[in-house]
Scaffold this active site. Structure first.
Site, PDB file in Angstrom:
ATOM      1  CG  ASP A 247     -75.812 122.425  -6.309  1.00  0.00           C
ATOM      2  OD1 ASP A 247     -75.701 122.467  -5.347  1.00  0.00           O
ATOM      3  OD2 ASP A 247     -77.170 122.813  -6.760  1.00  0.00           O
TER       4      ASP A 247
ATOM      5  CG  ASP B 240     -74.880 124.111 -12.628  1.00  0.00           C
ATOM      6  OD1 ASP B 240     -75.946 124.293 -12.177  1.00  0.00           O
ATOM      7  OD2 ASP B 240     -74.206 123.368 -12.486  1.00  0.00           O
TER       8      ASP B 240
END
Length: 217
Positions: free
Chosen positions: A6, A4
């Protein structure tokens, strides 16, 4: 490896905080902490719906709000993007080991292109953006797409996430999941290992998540 972006690789959630709270203020309101937590890891469309509902203004145009956020967050990413602790060394170690690697993010392509100036384009074989899949996290589609593009069975992939939405997506896809919370704690989830920081993660930890012996050095 499926990363991922953010809150996992880059400390961008604070920048999203700025943009979201500025927009709420421009609309004459204040974004609640509960709504902010609910937004983490969601698609832009869902985020704007949460924000509008939280402000008691569900009639607002989500596309107009999303355009405002996109413009503001691009400004913030260009000037204030920082690595999360341990993220850069882990990514370098994964790449040095020759492990196929994907970035799997709810952020749109335009924003990801800016983030790549920090993350390094050569660090990823595949990039899956939130505006390029049929369904966003927590749907499994983003992670299933990344595994397919890498040519690796999803059951042989480790996903690293920071949010409940992202963890749910990776679990539903069938990946092994490591959760490293950023802005808010995560409740324990069966089958998910949780650590406080990526500084505690190395190739041995990743191999163990797949039930494999540690790599030979």
């Amino acid at each position: 490896m499926l990363f991922d972006m953010d809150g996992t690789l880059v400390d961008s959630e604070k920048l999203w905080d700025v943009a979201l709270r500025e927009l709420a203020e421009a609309y004459g309101g204040r974004l609640s902490d509960e709504a902010r937590r609910a937004i983490t890891g969601t698609s832009m469309a869902v985020s704007m719906r949460i924000l509008h509902d939280d402000l008691g203004q569900p009639e607002r145009d989500p596309e107009a709000s999303a355009a405002w956020i996109d413009a503001r967050i691009l400004e913030l990413f260009r000037t204030g993007l920082r690595w999360r602790p341990g993220a850069s060394p882990l990514l370098r170690a994964v790449r040095a080991a020759g492990i196929p690697t994907a970035l799997v993010t709810s952020s749109g392509r335009a924003l990801v292109e800016v983030a790549m100036e920090t993350l390094g384009r050569d660090n990823f074989d595949v990039v899956v953006c939130g505006d390029e899949v049929d369904a966003a996290k927590p749907h499994p589609a983003p992670y299933l797409t990344a595994a397919r593009l890498l040519g690796v069975p999803i059951g042989r992939c480790v996903a690293i996430e920071d949010s409940p939405t992202g963890v749910a997506s990776a679990l539903a896809a069938g990946a092994a999941v490591l959760a490293v919370p950023a802005e808010a704690p995560l409740s324990p989830i069966d089958g998910v290992r949780q650590l406080e920081s990526l500084t505690a993660v190395d190739l041995e930890v990743l191999a163990a998540l797949l039930g494999e012996p540690p790599p030979v050095r």
